[in-house]
Design a protein around this motif. Structure first.
Motif, mmCIF file in Angstrom:
data_model
loop_
_atom_site.group_PDB
_atom_site.id
_atom_site.type_symbol
_atom_site.label_atom_id
_atom_site.label_comp_id
_atom_site.label_asym_id
_atom_site.label_seq_id
_atom_site.Cartn_x
_atom_site.Cartn_y
_atom_site.Cartn_z
ATOM 1 N N SER A 197 2.158 -7.651 1.493
ATOM 2 C CA SER A 197 2.604 -6.295 1.193
ATOM 3 C C SER A 197 3.252 -5.763 2.460
ATOM 4 C CB SER A 197 1.418 -5.420 0.761
ATOM 5 O OG SER A 197 0.664 -5.015 1.879
ATOM 6 N N THR A 227 2.114 -3.842 4.510
ATOM 7 C CA THR A 227 1.118 -3.626 5.570
ATOM 8 C C THR A 227 0.072 -4.730 5.682
ATOM 9 O OG1 THR A 227 -0.215 -2.314 4.037
ATOM 10 C CG2 THR A 227 1.345 -1.116 5.449
ATOM 11 N N SER A 273 0.822 -1.647 -2.299
ATOM 12 C CA SER A 273 -0.263 -1.919 -1.359
ATOM 13 C C SER A 273 -1.333 -2.839 -1.939
ATOM 14 C CB SER A 273 -0.918 -0.608 -0.911
ATOM 15 O OG SER A 273 -1.537 0.044 -2.014
#
Length: 321
Positions: free
Chosen positions: A18, A20, A153
């Protein structure tokens, strides 16, 4: 060395799951297999950050009960990073050398349970996904509930859906989908065990709902690796070693002790296992306990401190090290 046996490894694969979350695949530099582990295990990675060594614990993905050629971890780039997750995202590439500790499991699956309820929020999916995979391989009954802020996310969501089908239940906050733990718990047979990993508020909420519903503590399992908070610098004296140093605002007690050349005990580096509990000889100030291991009465006594996540607000701390 504290932290158990260390294995020199290198990064053999990286993947952005993703925006992050970054997945790393790590293999021993000598080509030998890494030791086996069960779902829920973690390892401590040690990285050379240039000016300091960075040591952080990460849950291991999957399960290699028969041993394996490589380990995998998933690392969230935390906005509150003290350098570890940012360093991994910015600097670790295929070929990077580092070390990892032998795996330890503080969050195991109870295989005698009649049924298993797995609840994850955000990056807390890493040990929970490993549990789901192991339970599926053992053909044991379970259901997996995975809450995320938004679809982007949700690391592993597509992979988990393909592997576990209707045993997976997804909850996306941006779609106004809410995880109702009480509804899930109300329909479970006696002998069911609950496992939860995610943000602290989520863990506390899930456990509170389970206790209100009458679930016994023996059936409740949670994993918390706390991010240590910084604070004002203070003086540190290690009585047995005869060393005086300073704990900087960005350091943990444990990091300052290690930087001073003392091999202090640790396993999780996240306030969960109790391995780094150290006797306090004197404290000129207030002890700031950040762990989930000591009881409230033990913290009030001020006789010991968990060096991985706790610190002093004051002038000087003297430890029995």
């Amino acid at each position: 060395m504290s932290g158990g046996v260390q294995y020199p490894v290198r990064v053999i694969e990286t993947e952005a799951l993703s925006p992050t979350v970054k997945r790393l695949r790590l293999a021993r530099r000598d080509g030998q297999a890494l030791p086996p582990y069960s779902a829920g295990s973690h390892t401590v990675l040690t990285l050379d950050g240039g000016t300091r060594l960075i040591r952080n614990a990460y849950s291991l993905l999957g399960s290699t009960l028969a041993g394996g050629a490589a380990y995998e971890v998933a690392v969230l780039r935390s906005p509150q990073s003290r350098g570890g997750s940012a360093f991994i995202h910015d600097h670790l590439t295929v070929g990077t050398a580092l070390t990892l500790s032998a795996p330890i499991n503080l969050f195991p699956v109870n295989r005698t349970a009649r049924r298993h309820i797995l609840v994850a929020g955000g990056i807390g999916i890493t040990p929970i996904a490993a549990m789901a995979r192991e339970l599926a391989a053992l053909d044991l009954p379970f259901e997996l509930h995975y809450a995320m802020r938004d679809t982007a996310s949700g690391a592993f969501a597509a992979e988990l859906a393909a592997r576990h089908g209707d045993r997976l239940h997804l909850y996306v906050s941006e779609k106004q989908e809410r995880l109702s733990v009480r509804d899930i718990l109300d329909r479970q047979p006696l002998g069911t065990h609950l496992y939860v990993c995610g943000p602290e508020r989520m863990i506390e909420g899930v456990l509170a709902d389970a206790r209100t519903a009458g679930w016994p503590e023996s059936a409740l399992h949670a994993e918390r690796f706390l991010a240590p908070e910084g604070g004002e610098p203070f003086a540190l004296r290690l009585a047995r070693s005869g060393i005086s140093t300073v704990v900087a605002d960005h350091q943990t007690l444990l990091e300052a002790i290690e930087a001073a050349g003392v091999d202090a005990p640790y396993l999780c580096r996240g306030g969960a296992c109790g391995q780094c509990e150290t006797r306090v000889l004197s404290a000129d100030g207030d002890l700031l306990h950040g762990d989930h291991y000591l009881t409230d009465s033990q913290k009030a006594c001020g006789q010991t401190i968990m060096t991985c996540v706790s610190r002093l607000r004051g002038r000087e701390l003297v430890l029995d090290l």
